[in-house]
Design a protein around this motif. Structure first.
Motif, PDB file in Angstrom:
ATOM      1  N   ARG A   1       0.831  -1.201   0.000  1.00  0.00           N
ATOM      2  CA  ARG A   1       0.000   0.000   0.000  1.00  0.00           C
ATOM      3  C   ARG A   1       0.868   1.256   0.000  1.00  0.00           C
ATOM      4  O   ARG A   1       2.012   1.238   0.440  1.00  0.00           O
ATOM      5  N   ASP A   2       0.284   2.359  -0.454  1.00  0.00           N
ATOM      6  CA  ASP A   2       1.030   3.616  -0.537  1.00  0.00           C
ATOM      7  C   ASP A   2       1.235   4.285   0.811  1.00  0.00           C
ATOM      8  O   ASP A   2       2.158   5.099   0.965  1.00  0.00           O
ATOM      9  N   ASP A   3       0.392   3.973   1.790  1.00  0.00           N
ATOM     10  CA  ASP A   3       0.345   4.792   3.002  1.00  0.00           C
ATOM     11  C   ASP A   3       0.728   4.054   4.277  1.00  0.00           C
ATOM     12  O   ASP A   3       0.349   4.471   5.373  1.00  0.00           O
ATOM     13  N   LEU A   4       1.481   2.956   4.186  1.00  0.00           N
ATOM     14  CA  LEU A   4       1.888   2.242   5.396  1.00  0.00           C
ATOM     15  C   LEU A   4       3.075   2.943   6.058  1.00  0.00           C
ATOM     16  O   LEU A   4       3.976   3.433   5.384  1.00  0.00           O
ATOM     17  N   GLU A   5       3.074   2.935   7.378  1.00  0.00           N
ATOM     18  CA  GLU A   5       4.172   3.519   8.134  1.00  0.00           C
ATOM     19  C   GLU A   5       5.226   2.460   8.437  1.00  0.00           C
ATOM     20  O   GLU A   5       4.911   1.269   8.548  1.00  0.00           O
ATOM     21  N   PRO A   6       6.483   2.857   8.604  1.00  0.00           N
ATOM     22  CA  PRO A   6       7.511   1.888   9.026  1.00  0.00           C
ATOM     23  C   PRO A   6       7.102   1.204  10.330  1.00  0.00           C
ATOM     24  O   PRO A   6       6.578   1.847  11.243  1.00  0.00           O
ATOM     25  N   GLY A   7       7.302  -0.095  10.394  1.00  0.00           N
ATOM     26  CA  GLY A   7       6.946  -0.846  11.594  1.00  0.00           C
ATOM     27  C   GLY A   7       5.488  -1.233  11.684  1.00  0.00           C
ATOM     28  O   GLY A   7       5.089  -1.903  12.637  1.00  0.00           O
ATOM     29  N   ASP A   8       4.667  -0.839  10.702  1.00  0.00           N
ATOM     30  CA  ASP A   8       3.251  -1.209  10.696  1.00  0.00           C
ATOM     31  C   ASP A   8       3.110  -2.499   9.900  1.00  0.00           C
ATOM     32  O   ASP A   8       3.253  -2.510   8.673  1.00  0.00           O
ATOM     33  N   PHE A   9       2.836  -3.599  10.599  1.00  0.00           N
ATOM     34  CA  PHE A   9       2.696  -4.907   9.953  1.00  0.00           C
ATOM     35  C   PHE A   9       1.252  -5.401   9.996  1.00  0.00           C
ATOM     36  O   PHE A   9       0.986  -6.566   9.722  1.00  0.00           O
ATOM     37  N   ARG A  10       0.319  -4.508  10.323  1.00  0.00           N
ATOM     38  CA  ARG A  10      -1.079  -4.907  10.363  1.00  0.00           C
ATOM     39  C   ARG A  10      -1.611  -5.165   8.953  1.00  0.00           C
ATOM     40  O   ARG A  10      -1.181  -4.539   7.986  1.00  0.00           O
ATOM     41  N   ASP A  11      -2.560  -6.098   8.865  1.00  0.00           N
ATOM     42  CA  ASP A  11      -3.170  -6.384   7.578  1.00  0.00           C
ATOM     43  C   ASP A  11      -4.008  -5.182   7.146  1.00  0.00           C
ATOM     44  O   ASP A  11      -4.904  -4.747   7.871  1.00  0.00           O
ATOM     45  N   PRO A  12      -3.746  -4.607   5.962  1.00  0.00           N
ATOM     46  CA  PRO A  12      -4.461  -3.394   5.550  1.00  0.00           C
ATOM     47  C   PRO A  12      -5.798  -3.640   4.883  1.00  0.00           C
ATOM     48  O   PRO A  12      -6.420  -2.693   4.390  1.00  0.00           O
ATOM     49  N   GLY A  13      -6.286  -4.889   4.859  1.00  0.00           N
ATOM     50  CA  GLY A  13      -7.516  -5.181   4.130  1.00  0.00           C
ATOM     51  C   GLY A  13      -7.225  -5.429   2.662  1.00  0.00           C
ATOM     52  O   GLY A  13      -6.078  -5.617   2.253  1.00  0.00           O
ATOM     53  N   TRP A  14      -8.274  -5.437   1.860  1.00  0.00           N
ATOM     54  CA  TRP A  14      -8.113  -5.739   0.438  1.00  0.00           C
ATOM     55  C   TRP A  14      -7.756  -4.497  -0.356  1.00  0.00           C
ATOM     56  O   TRP A  14      -8.131  -3.381   0.000  1.00  0.00           O
ATOM     57  N   TYR A  15      -7.070  -4.693  -1.460  1.00  0.00           N
ATOM     58  CA  TYR A  15      -6.568  -3.595  -2.286  1.00  0.00           C
ATOM     59  C   TYR A  15      -7.697  -2.901  -3.034  1.00  0.00           C
ATOM     60  O   TYR A  15      -8.622  -3.548  -3.536  1.00  0.00           O
ATOM     61  N   TRP A  16      -7.617  -1.583  -3.120  1.00  0.00           N
ATOM     62  CA  TRP A  16      -8.556  -0.792  -3.917  1.00  0.00           C
ATOM     63  C   TRP A  16      -7.981  -0.664  -5.316  1.00  0.00           C
ATOM     64  O   TRP A  16      -7.065   0.118  -5.563  1.00  0.00           O
ATOM     65  N   HIS A  17      -8.514  -1.417  -6.252  1.00  0.00           N
ATOM     66  CA  HIS A  17      -7.998  -1.369  -7.613  1.00  0.00           C
ATOM     67  C   HIS A  17      -8.420  -0.069  -8.294  1.00  0.00           C
ATOM     68  O   HIS A  17      -9.593   0.312  -8.247  1.00  0.00           O
ATOM     69  N   PRO A  18      -7.498   0.636  -8.934  1.00  0.00           N
ATOM     70  CA  PRO A  18      -7.888   1.843  -9.689  1.00  0.00           C
ATOM     71  C   PRO A  18      -8.901   1.498 -10.777  1.00  0.00           C
ATOM     72  O   PRO A  18      -8.959   0.366 -11.278  1.00  0.00           O
ATOM     73  N   ASP A  19      -9.695   2.480 -11.152  1.00  0.00           N
ATOM     74  CA  ASP A  19     -10.697   2.268 -12.190  1.00  0.00           C
ATOM     75  C   ASP A  19     -10.044   1.761 -13.470  1.00  0.00           C
ATOM     76  O   ASP A  19      -8.993   2.257 -13.901  1.00  0.00           O
ATOM     77  N   GLY A  20     -10.675   0.765 -14.058  1.00  0.00           N
ATOM     78  CA  GLY A  20     -10.195   0.224 -15.312  1.00  0.00           C
ATOM     79  C   GLY A  20      -9.101  -0.813 -15.172  1.00  0.00           C
ATOM     80  O   GLY A  20      -8.581  -1.298 -16.187  1.00  0.00           O
ATOM     81  N   GLU A  21      -8.723  -1.193 -13.942  1.00  0.00           N
ATOM     82  CA  GLU A  21      -7.627  -2.130 -13.741  1.00  0.00           C
ATOM     83  C   GLU A  21      -8.075  -3.447 -13.119  1.00  0.00           C
ATOM     84  O   GLU A  21      -7.300  -4.125 -12.456  1.00  0.00           O
ATOM     85  N   VAL A  22      -9.347  -3.814 -13.344  1.00  0.00           N
ATOM     86  CA  VAL A  22      -9.859  -5.095 -12.863  1.00  0.00           C
ATOM     87  C   VAL A  22     -10.381  -5.885 -14.058  1.00  0.00           C
ATOM     88  O   VAL A  22     -11.188  -5.375 -14.851  1.00  0.00           O
ATOM     89  N   ALA A  23      -9.910  -7.102 -14.218  1.00  0.00           N
ATOM     90  CA  ALA A  23     -10.460  -7.968 -15.262  1.00  0.00           C
ATOM     91  C   ALA A  23     -11.957  -8.160 -15.009  1.00  0.00           C
ATOM     92  O   ALA A  23     -12.372  -8.364 -13.863  1.00  0.00           O
ATOM     93  N   HIS A  24     -12.765  -8.088 -16.068  1.00  0.00           N
ATOM     94  CA  HIS A  24     -14.210  -8.136 -15.865  1.00  0.00           C
ATOM     95  C   HIS A  24     -14.881  -8.886 -17.008  1.00  0.00           C
ATOM     96  O   HIS A  24     -14.310  -9.092 -18.077  1.00  0.00           O
ATOM     97  N   LYS A  25     -16.126  -9.297 -16.770  1.00  0.00           N
ATOM     98  CA  LYS A  25     -16.882 -10.075 -17.738  1.00  0.00           C
ATOM     99  C   LYS A  25     -17.339  -9.211 -18.901  1.00  0.00           C
ATOM    100  O   LYS A  25     -17.789  -8.075 -18.700  1.00  0.00           O
TER     101      LYS A  25
END
Length: 479
Positions: free
Chosen positions: A398-422
């Motif tokens: 992720r872009d916004d993690l701090e040094p020493g932060d090892f917590r799970d950040p949840g799922w990634y927010w894919h930018p628009d147009g960057e997800v394979a779709h039907k």
């Protein structure tokens, strides 16, 4: 079901793929990283502390310039993932044992107390030391009997990724979980320092369905494939900030070799139990085999996203499954359930069309399986079941993690147009180019390779060649 999750599920079908993943990212992950917090800054000796996912680092005390550690070999209760708990053996309450971390040039003194029901010893795998400290029972030392404490003391005159494990009844003791990582940092620092340093110990387990103690007699047909004695989805995610240099140290004390693969990057293989290699020896890979008894270090610059990290032996990314069963692919199983249930209550016919729906059945409670046994695939992602287990986890950047932060950040927010779709529901969509014969309901089976009388490879004999043309009057280009 929690109200928030209910509303999310109810509205999911109306959301575009990108919007859905952003909503799912806000809900977090199904478990939080459980490894000890690690400082995101270098120590007084100049190294970045190693982070052991799902694990911890053994504290030490200074005594007249010597770093003193204390290991306790003992029976423990260990959870591989929710739903599977076993009596294992480990060190200081865990398997793997705590990571030992020191610096080249340090003198270490390691006390080992044996609380097992049999003797043991500790071998410091790959470390240069006096012969009498090498830990081979009967060769370099007497055994450490139950209740006894031995002391090992030596100077660290090398650096690299190392391990520790018994060299006494090791087939049993290692199968029960007795192992750990031993990291030695270079005294002069590193030309390219890393921002995140992970330690992963690869192992396998023979925990038969319905049992609660690993079977040390298993040589091939293992049930669980683990990273730091956990199986997915209970394995912590490896997290990083975009652009950070990440090192993953991998040690293999299992009974199989593991081709470890990271998605999204071409990593550099930079070191081993021989230390960090000279820069000119680094090589780029996307998959690196970690052989039994080896360690390997890989490094990469982290790109944003959720990236799979796993062994590429496909059955190593599954939890317990049956071995030696008949292949049901393509077999008409109509009515078979009722007949078999008369002698095996609860039987469910599976596999006729593959095993993709297995997790749906287990998640829905239709196929509970034996007691204390995990489903083959258990993980859930923002787009549904992941269908993986075993030696699999994620690298989350992720872009916004701090040094020493090892917590799970949840799922990634894919930018628009960057997800394979039907784009279509039509199985005859488009005009794909094909060769060979496409199977249909009237196909008894496709030709299989054979060898003719002259020793030449064929495809079912010369008489079959005519069957490789088009289907339904076409010339091999079916639409």
């Amino acid at each position: 079901m929690k109200r928030r999750n209910f509303l999310l599920a109810a509205g999911a079908a109306m959301l575009p793929a990108t919007t859905l993943t952003r909503v799912m990212a806000e809900t977090g992950h199904e478990h939080h990283n459980e490894g000890d917090a690690t400082p995101g800054e270098r120590t007084e000796q100049g190294y970045m502390p190693v982070h052991t996912p799902n694990g911890w680092t053994l504290p030490y005390e200074m005594n007249n310039g010597v770093k003193e550690f204390h290991l306790v070999a003992e029976e423990i209760e260990h959870e591989f993932a929710p739903g599977s708990v076993a009596k294992c053996w480990g060190y200081n309450g865990t398997t793997p044992g705590p990571t030992i971390e020191a610096v080249e040039g340090d003198r270490v003194r390691i006390y080992v107390t044996n609380r097992l029901p049999e003797y043991t010893s500790v071998h410091w795998h790959g470390i240069h030391l006096p012969s009498g400290m090498d830990g081979v029972k009967g060769v370099t030392q007497p055994p450490i009997h139950p209740g006894e404490t031995f002391v090992y003391e030596f100077e660290l005159n090398q650096h690299g990724t190392h391990m520790y494990h018994p060299h006494a009844d090791e087939m049993v003791q290692m199968a029960m979980g007795m192992m750990g990582m031993f990291i030695i940092h270079p005294k002069d620092g590193e030309i390219e320092p890393v921002d995140r340093d992970y330690a992963i110990l690869l192992h396998n387990w023979g925990l038969h369905p319905g049992t609660r103690t690993p079977d040390p007699s298993i040589m091939v047909d293992f049930d669980l494939w683990s990273m730091n004695s956990k199986v997915f989805p209970a394995i912590d995610s490896l997290v990083a900030k975009t652009g950070e240099r990440v090192r993953i140290r991998m040690g293999n004390l299992s009974m199989w070799n593991h081709p470890m693969h990271v998605h999204g990057v071409s990593f550099e293989v930079t070191g081993s139990d021989g230390g960090r290699w000279p820069r000119e020896q680094w090589r780029k890979e996307t998959t690196e085999i970690v052989a039994v008894g080896q360690t390997r270090d890989i490094e990469f610059i982290a790109p944003p996203g959720d990236w799979a990290f796993h062994c590429h032996m496909t059955h190593h990314t599954m939890n317990p499954m049956g071995h030696g069963i008949a292949n049901p692919l393509g077999v008409d199983q109509s009515g078979i359930e009722e007949e078999i249930r008369s002698i095996l209550p609860g039987y469910m016919a599976m596999g006729e069309h593959g095993m993709a729906d297995h997790q749906d059945h287990t998640d829905g409670g239709h196929m509970p399986g034996p007691e204390n046994t995990l489903a083959m695939g258990m993980g859930h992602g923002p787009f549904g079941n992941i269908g993986m287990g075993g030696m699999f986890t994620l690298v989350k950047v992720r872009d916004d993690l701090e040094p020493g932060d090892f917590r799970d950040p949840g799922w990634y927010w894919h930018p628009d147009g960057e997800v394979a779709h039907k784009v279509s529901d039509d199985p005859d969509f488009g005009s794909p180019v094909r060769r060979g014969k496409v199977a249909d309901a009237d196909s008894d089976g496709l030709p299989t390779p054979s060898r003719d009388a002259h020793g030449h490879h064929g495809h079912g004999g010369h008489g079959d060649h005519g069957g490789h043309g088009g289907h339904d009057g076409h010339d091999g280009h079916n639409h």
